[in-house]
Structure formats: structure tokens, C-alpha cells
Motif scaffolding. Structure first.
Motif, PDB file in Angstrom:
ATOM      1  N   UNK A   1     -14.672  25.192  44.983  1.00  0.00           N
ATOM      2  CA  UNK A   1     -13.591  26.028  44.441  1.00  0.00           C
ATOM      3  C   UNK A   1     -14.044  27.482  44.291  1.00  0.00           C
ATOM      4  N   UNK A   2     -15.215  27.795  44.806  1.00  0.00           N
ATOM      5  CA  UNK A   2     -15.811  29.111  44.589  1.00  0.00           C
ATOM      6  C   UNK A   2     -14.965  30.213  45.238  1.00  0.00           C
ATOM      7  N   UNK A   3     -14.646  31.223  44.492  1.00  0.00           N
ATOM      8  CA  UNK A   3     -13.734  32.249  45.016  1.00  0.00           C
ATOM      9  C   UNK A   3     -14.397  33.604  45.213  1.00  0.00           C
TER      10      UNK A   3
ATOM     11  N   UNK B   1     -14.754  30.367  39.856  1.00  0.00           N
ATOM     12  CA  UNK B   1     -13.633  29.677  40.495  1.00  0.00           C
ATOM     13  C   UNK B   1     -12.315  30.388  40.235  1.00  0.00           C
ATOM     14  N   UNK B   2     -12.373  31.514  39.507  1.00  0.00           N
ATOM     15  CA  UNK B   2     -11.153  32.321  39.280  1.00  0.00           C
ATOM     16  C   UNK B   2     -11.521  33.775  39.557  1.00  0.00           C
ATOM     17  N   UNK B   3     -11.155  34.289  40.707  1.00  0.00           N
ATOM     18  CA  UNK B   3     -11.563  35.636  41.095  1.00  0.00           C
ATOM     19  C   UNK B   3     -11.085  36.666  40.069  1.00  0.00           C
ATOM     20  N   UNK B   4      -9.924  36.379  39.506  1.00  0.00           N
ATOM     21  CA  UNK B   4      -9.314  37.286  38.546  1.00  0.00           C
ATOM     22  C   UNK B   4     -10.269  37.605  37.383  1.00  0.00           C
ATOM     23  N   UNK B   5     -11.054  36.600  36.988  1.00  0.00           N
ATOM     24  CA  UNK B   5     -11.913  36.809  35.819  1.00  0.00           C
ATOM     25  C   UNK B   5     -13.007  37.833  36.112  1.00  0.00           C
ATOM     26  N   UNK B   6     -13.348  38.021  37.413  1.00  0.00           N
ATOM     27  CA  UNK B   6     -14.339  39.031  37.762  1.00  0.00           C
ATOM     28  C   UNK B   6     -13.732  40.421  37.595  1.00  0.00           C
ATOM     29  N   UNK B   7     -12.493  40.605  38.084  1.00  0.00           N
ATOM     30  CA  UNK B   7     -11.827  41.902  37.934  1.00  0.00           C
ATOM     31  C   UNK B   7     -11.654  42.235  36.452  1.00  0.00           C
ATOM     32  N   UNK B   8     -11.222  41.203  35.685  1.00  0.00           N
ATOM     33  CA  UNK B   8     -11.032  41.421  34.251  1.00  0.00           C
ATOM     34  C   UNK B   8     -12.356  41.801  33.588  1.00  0.00           C
TER      35      UNK B   8
END
Ligand SMILES: Nc1nc2c(ncn2[C@@H]2O[C@H](COP(=O)(O)OP(=O)(O)OP(=O)(O)O)[C@@H](O)[C@H]2O)c(=O)[nH]1
Ligand SMILES: [Mg+2]
Lengths: 606, 165
Positions: free
Chosen positions: B122-124, B86-93
Motif C-alpha cells: 500500500x506504499x504511496x 500508505x497515505x501520501x496526503x500525510x506527507x504533504x500535511x
């Protein structure tokens, strides 16, 4: 600034000597000297001007101090600086103590902790020594403590003398933090080794990263309440020991030795470890050796035996022995007394002890057990007992039975017991003994009734047996004749004996015997003649018996002809049996006491 | 029994601790208790017909204040890289963190867990993105520590990859 000074110096000179004739000389002089003069003026200026001088020194002060130190002369420098620094610190604290406190904070905490730990350690050691030197007193104190708390002495000693105990030892692969082997002391609480090993190495990593970056040295000790974790690390393996109490530094030496041994022995297995602890199972004895328990000292008994101590010990043993023996005797006597109280026919009213003698007062039935014998049986000395037991009649069931037995002399096979005043004879007894029992029992002390339901009368039984025998006899006669068949004499003689016995035995049973002699015939011939013949046969037997002096009054001859045949006469044998005389016995009780004696008198006198 | 060290990696609050808790204790807690330092747990699994103990190092997630300590990862046999779907940012991180891990520790088996899959609305993370990742060689699992979906599977895949090595 320097330029300014230079220019000013030059202008001042020019104003001092404003001559024109020696202008050339001046020119020359100026040419030759001016630069130097300017230099000197500058230097002069620098020396005179405090501000400038400070600025110059400030450039080199750090280097100067450094150079001084490099020359190895820093002691003098330190000595020179010390008062100033001290003064500085003092001043700093005076002005604002927080500044210095904040600056020192990071080093103060550890320093204080370390100092406290050292002090505590020292205290513990001196405390140990103090304990060692007050050995006997301590022993007594522990005993008192044991007595007070109700705990076993051994537990108190253990509690006070357990110095430390290594409860668990982990052998951990250093890189992965995975457990290679793990041993737990008996009865120590064990945690999950895999998780503990992982956590321990995480803590190690954290400590290494946080406090000693770059250093390979490891966190050696961790303390949680009274549990301490000691860790020694090698290149590939780590040994961690969970210790309760305070283990000596020397213990780390043992840990290190074990670790080195394991590192050496398993070097390739450690280097190529991929998570299989199998190869390290063999290291168990090595790490198990680290599970040790240390007491503050050996138990007091094993200390140097001195002569005084031996003497003291002997005295104590003797004293204890004497006290023990007296106590033992007291216990044995009181045990004996309570046994004595249970004895039927003995009543203990009171007892006293004076010196070695026990005085026992009370009552005793003569039929009870001999108290002296009981004392010996209890393993005590009968001579140390003074028995004052007055005789009495006990109404105790056991004694009543004993008394009745003594007075009644029951025949073999008859036992007497008593219950609540009732006498209970059991077994089989002849009539005369039963008569005696019925007569005497009510006179026996403690007997109020007799229960005869368990008693058989053997005389009555014998009487009935005789009667049966007699009534089964058949005395045979030849056809049509009233004289006994030849060969029937013994039969007649036996019957006569039986009749006499019957009469004799009926007397004590107070019975009157009558014997009917019943004559029979077979059906041959007319009935009138048969009746006569049967009566003749009965008379014939009566005559024979009277001849042998059986009392005539009890023999009643009767002829029944063919009316009561003994057999059916379809066969010659049946008919033969019907030519006979049989007996029929009647017993009737003696009518009254008055006539009883006359009936007895009627008994035959042999 | 064979033991393997497995680390839980990923940004803060992606559900690393929750996945461990679900896997080890079959429990879930809505409340967020951030992990301080490392928590070590263990679980026995059967992979490729062999029982093995996974010693799970649940490490605190990176945030702006604290970087991951690489020293915790020493000697690990594999890791679960956890992402909050639900937080796309966490995939990049996570992928950036992964690069650091690979360069410092080297390549070890890993599984990428796209967690909180129960929160579908909320899936991103777009399906395309997943396809790319799979193409790049990632083993992907859409997990939910809350419902337990694919949690066991993610750890099992990791264990199998470790055993296959
Ligand atoms: N709906 C849902 N919530 C989840 C899931 N997994 C974790 N959470 C929630 O997300 C929050 C963070 O979970 P944690 O497991 O503590 O996250 P973490 O990665 O361990 O966090 P740090 O220890 O701080 O790095 C908690 O409130 C959890 O309840 C999931 O699968 N679905
Ligand atoms: Mg966590």
C-alpha cells in the motif's frame, strides 16, 4: 417617507389658499418661508409620528447609554434599568427557562464548584475548632477507637490529626517542562519525576491555552481525589507540590518564596538550560524544605498544664500505680504458683486470695525445697503466704533419689538417681557399701529395683590388684640351696603383708583365698634332685610365713623343679631367676551361708 | 543525567503513539486509540557516548477538527515528524506542519519517519520523492512500529542530532 410628508404638507397649503390676486405675494412668501415651513412641517411630522420617533431614537440609544455611562452616572442608569431588567429576566424565565439556563450554564458550573469548595473549607475549619475544644473527650474516643479496632493509639491519633502532607516537590524548567530536581517525602509513593513534570507542564499549557488565552497567570491548583497539586510559576521555573490533605494558603507563600530564591540564584542556569539538571542539584535543600507534614495540632500531652489537670494526673498515676502494682503482684503470685507446681515433692491442690494473703493448700514431701525459701527467691513476701501443706511421701524421681541418698549415705564418688522406681547408683563403691545398698534399697519408699550396671566394686578391684602384685613376686635362692638369698627378707616381708591383706579383703567379697607357693630350680643337676630342692624351697617359705602366723590352711607348697621355668637359661640372669619361689593365688566363692561364718572365723585375728 | 524534550509531530493516525510505544515498551497494538491532549513518556538512550533521557511528548495528530497547539512545542530540543507511508496526503500535511513549526519555534533537529513500512503493497511514497526530501536536508527513516524496523534508529538519529547541536 420624509419627502412624501413634505410634499403632502405643501399640497395641503396650496389647496387652502387658492387666490390669484395676491399671487405674487404668495410667490414671494413661498420663496421666503416655504423651506422653513417645510422643515417645520417635517419636524412636526416626525414628532407626531410615533413610528418615526422610534426610528430616530433607535439610532442613538446605544450611544446615549454609553455617553451616560461615560459621564460616570451609571448608577442612576442602572437604578433606572434594574426593575425593567429584573422584570425582563423574570418574564424570560416564565416564558422559557431553558433560554436563560443555557446562557448561564458556562458560568454556573464554576460558580457552584467554587461555592461548594468554600463551604467545605469553612466546615473543615470549624470542625477543627470543635475538635480542639473537646480535647479530653476526643482523646477518650480515640482510645476507645484504638481498643475497638486493635490499632495502636498513636496510629489513630495520627490518622485523625494529620492535616496535610506534602509528598513530593518538583522543580520544573518552565519552557521545556523538564524536571530540574525532585524530592519525595520518606515513605511517600514516588512517580517517575521526568514524566510527571512533563505531564504537569502539558496540563499547564493546555489550561493556559484553553481558559486564559493571552494571560501568563498559571493554573494554581489541581485536585485529584484527596491529592492536590499546587503549582507556582516564575519566568523560567515552576515548582509543583503534590499534597495529600488540605494545605493552608500560607503554604503557597512558602512555595513562592522558594521559587523566587531559586529564580534569583539560578537565573543564568535557568535561562541557558539545555537539559542538564546538574546545576540544580544544589537546590535540593531548598525544595526539600517544602516537604512538610502538618498535624491538626500538637499531641494532647503538651497542652497547658493546669492545676486541676496536674492533680488529676497525679491521681491517675497513683490509681494506675496501685492498679498496676496489684496486677503486678497477682501476676507474680500466679507465676510463683506455677513454678511451685513444677517443684518435685510439692502438690498444690488449691489456692485462694483474701486481702493481701495467699492461702495455698496441698501436700509436701519433707525432702522437697522449702516453700518459704522459694517465695523469697521469687521476690515475694513469705509472710503474705499461708501455706497449708500436709506431709507425704513423694514418688517423684528427684525426691526418691534424695530419700535414697539420705538413707544410704553413699561414699564420695557415688551418686544416686532414680527413674520410674529404679534406683541408679553411679561411681565406684567398696563391697560393704554395695552390700548395704542391696540390702536396704528395696525398703526405701519409691525404689523397686536397683540398677548396678553403672557401679564399680572398688573392693574387688583392690583384691585383684593385690593378687597381681603378689603373683609377680619372685623370691630368689642361691644355687643348690633352699635358704633364701640374703637381701630377699624385705621381699618376703612385703609378700606376707600382701597375703594378709588379700585374705582380709576377700572376706566381705565372700571369697576363699588359697596361695600356692611354687618352688623352682635351674636346670643345673639331675631333675629328681631338682624336684626335691624346689619343694624344699617352697616349704622353706611356708615355714617363714607360718612363723608369722598366716593361716596354714591356705598355703599350699609345691615343687615343680625345672618344669615351669620362669626364664630361659641361656644367661646366668635367667638361671638365677629360676632358682626361686613364686605365688599363685586362687579365689573361690564361699560355698554356702552356713559355712560362711566358719570361713570368716578362719580369718586371722590380728 | 541530561534530559531532552522530544515531540512527536504528524497527522492523526500516522503512528506517533505506536512509535513511542514500540520504542519505550517494545510493544505494538493494531487497535487505534487516538491520543487526546499529550502523553508524556521517557526513555534513556546513549548517543555520542553519553546517556541521556528523552522525554517524549506524544501529541495528538492534527485533523480537520483540531489544529496543533504550538505552545506544547515550547522549549523542545527536537522532534520526530511522522508520516503514514500508505497515505501520501500525510506527507504533504507533515511538511506544511513543519513550516509552521519552523516559523514559530525556529529550527531544531528533526527526523522524518515514513511509518508503516511493513505495508509495502500500500506504499504511496515514490523513491524519487524520498531522494528529493533527502536532498532538501531531511534525515529519513522508513519505520514500522509494527515490526519495530528502524524505530530505534530513528530516535537514535534524532538524539545524535540533538547532541551534536
Ligand atoms: N501496519 C502498521 N500499522 C501501524 C503502524 N504504526 C501504527 N499503526 C496503526 O495505525 C493506527 C494509528 O496509530 P497511532 O499510533 O495511534 O497513531 P497516532 O499518530 O498516535 O494517532 P493520533 O494519536 O490520533 O494522532 C493504529 O491502528 C496502529 O495500530 C505501523 O508501523 N504499521
Ligand atoms: Mg497518538
Amino acid at each position: 417617507m420624509a419627502e412624501q410628508a413634505q410634499r403632502r404638507a405643501f399640497e395641503a397649503q396650496a389647496q387652502e389658499k387658492p387666490t390669484h390676486n395676491n399671487h405674487a405675494y404668495e410667490e414671494l412668501r413661498h420663496l421666503i418661508v416655504a423651506p422653513e415651513q417645510e422643515g417645520i412641517a417635517t419636524i412636526q411630522e416626525r414628532l407626531d409620528n410615533l413610528e418615526k420617533r422610534t426610528a430616530d431614537v433607535s439610532v442613538v440609544v446605544a450611544e446615549a447609554i454609553q455617553m451616560r455611562r461615560e459621564k460616570g452616572d451609571d448608577l442612576a442608569l442602572a437604578a433606572a434599568l434594574a426593575p425593567t431588567i429584573q422584570e425582563t429576566l423574570r418574564e424570560s424565565v416564565r416564558r422559557d427557562p431553558h433560554v436563560l439556563a443555557d446562557a448561564l450554564f458556562p458560568v454556573m458550573g464554576p460558580a457552584i464548584r467554587k461555592s461548594i469548595a468554600e463551604t467545605l473549607r469553612g466546615m473543615l475549619e470549624s470542625f477543627n475548632e470543635a475538635l480542639e475544644h473537646s480535647l479530653s473527650w476526643r482523646g477518650i474516643k480515640w482510645r476507645i477507637e484504638g481498643f475497638r479496632t486493635g490499632k495502636p493509639f498513636a496510629e489513630i491519633v495520627l490518622m485523625h490529626s494529620l492535616l496535610y502532607r506534602v509528598e513530593q516537590v518538583f522543580l520544573i524548567h518552565r519552557e521545556t517542562g523538564l524536571v530540574l530536581n525532585h524530592v519525595v517525602a520518606p515513605s511517600a509513593p514516588a512517580q517517575d519525576a521526568a514524566m510527571v513534570a512533563g505531564l504537569l507542564s502539558a496540563i499547564q499549557q493546555f489550561a493556559r491555552d484553553s481558559f486564559q488565552p493571552g494571560q501568563t497567570e498559571n493554573l494554581g491548583n489541581m485536585t485529584f481525589d484527596e491529592l492536590q497539586i499546587r503549582v507556582v510559576s516564575g519566568p523560567n521555573a515552576v515548582i509543583a507540590a503534590a499534597i495529600r490533605g488540605h494545605a493552608p494558603e500560607a503554604y503557597n507563600l512558602a512555595m513562592n518564596e522558594t521559587l523566587e530564591e531559586i529564580q534569583r540564584h539560578y537565573s543564568s542556569a535557568l535561562a541557558h538550560f539545555t537539559g542538564d539538571p546538574g546545576p540544580f542539584r544544589a537546590a535540593e535543600p531548598q525544595i526539600a524544605r517544602l516537604l512538610e507534614t502538618q498535624y491538626r495540632e500538637k499531641p494532647p500531652e503538651t497542652r497547658r498544664p493546669r492545676a486541676a489537670m496536674i492533680a488529676g494526673a497525679i491521681a491517675a498515676v497513683l490509681l494506675l500505680g496501685w492498679a498496676g502494682y496489684s496486677t503486678y503482684l497477682l501476676i507474680e503470685w500466679s507465676r510463683f504458683l506455677s513454678e511451685l507446681r513444677k517443684q518435685p515433692g510439692i502438690v498444690v491442690v488449691s489456692y485462694t486470695k483474701d486481702g493481701r494473703t495467699f492461702h495455698i493448700q496441698g501436700f509436701r514431701d519433707p525432702l522437697s525445697e522449702d516453700p518459704k525459701k522459694l517465695i523469697s527467691q521469687a521476690g515475694l513476701d513469705p509472710d503474705s503466704a499461708d501455706l497449708q501443706l500436709a506431709p507425704y511421701y513423694s514418688l517423684d524421681d528427684a525426691i526418691v533419689a534424695r530419700r535414697a541418698t539420705a538413707l544410704l549415705h553413699p561414699p564420695a564418688g557415688v551418686t544416686l538417681s532414680a527413674k520410674n522406681g529404679e534406683l541408679i547408683p553411679e561411681g565406684s563403691a567398696p563391697q560393704n557399701w554395695i552390700a548395704q545398698l542391696e540390702e536396704k534399697a528395696p525398703w526405701i519408699a519409691g525404689v523397686s529395683r536397683v540398677d548396678e550396671s553403672h557401679l564399680q566394686n572398688s573392693s574387688l578391684r583392690q583384691l585383684n590388684a593385690l593378687r597381681g602384685t603378689l603373683e609377680s613376686v619372685v623370691l630368689l635362692f642361691p644355687l643348690g640351696r633352699a635358704e633364701l638369698d640374703s637381701g630377699q627378707e624385705t621381699n618376703l616381708a612385703q609378700s606376707e603383708k600382701n597375703i594378709r591383706a588379700l585374705i582380709a579383703q576377700a572376706v566381705p567379697l565372700r571369697q576363699v583365698v588359697t596361695v600356692e607357693l611354687v618352688g623352682h630350680t635351674d636346670i643345673t643337676g639331675v631333675e629328681a634332685a631338682n624336684l626335691t630342692l624346689s619343694r624344699e624351697r617352697a616349704d622353706q617359705i611356708r615355714a617363714a610365713l607360718l612363723h608369722n602366723s598366716v593361716n596354714s590352711a591356705i598355703l599350699l607348697p609345691r615343687g615343680v623343679g625345672t618344669s615351669q621355668p620362669l626364664h630361659d637359661e641361656s644367661s646366668e640372669e635367667g638361671r638365677r631367676l629360676n632358682r626361686s619361689v613364686t605365688f599363685k593365688v586362687t579365689l573361690s566363692p564361699l560355698p554356702a551361708a552356713g559355712t560362711a561364718s566358719s570361713a570368716s572365723g578362719a580369718a586371722p585375728a590380728n | 543525567m541530561l534530559q531532552k524534550k522530544v515531540c512527536m509531530l504528524g497527522s492523526f493516525s500516522v503512528g506517533k503513539s505506536s512509535l513511542v510505544r514500540r520504542f519505550v515498551e517494545s510493544m505494538f497494538d493494531e487497535q487505534y486509540h487516538t491520543t487526546i491532549g499529550v502523553k508524556v513518556d521517557k526513555k534513556v538512550v546513549n548517543a555520542n557516548d553519553e546517556d541521556l533521557t528523552l522525554v517524549l511528548w506524544d501529541i495528538y495528530g492534527e485533523d480537520v477538527f483540531q489544529k496543533m497547539r504550538m505552545s506544547y512545542l515550547r522549549g523542545m530540543h527536537g522532534y520526530l515528524l511522522v508520516v503514514d507511508g500508505t497515505r501520501r496526503q500525510t506527507l504533504d500535511d507533515a511538511l506544511r506542519l513543519n513550516d509552521r513549526v519552523v516559523s514559530e519555534i525556529g529550527k531544531v533537529p528533526a527526523v522524518l519517519a515514513l511509518n508503516k513500512f511493513d505495508l509495502t503493497d500500500q506504499w504511496e511514497i515514490e523513491p524519487d520523492r524520498e531522494t528529493q526530501l533527502a536532498a532538501a536536508g531531511w534525515t529519513l527513516e522508513r519505520t514500522s512500529a509494527k515490526t519495530g524496523d528502524a524505530v530505534e534508529k530513528a530516535f537514535l538519529h534524532l538524539a545524535q542530532a540533538i547532541m551534536a547541536k
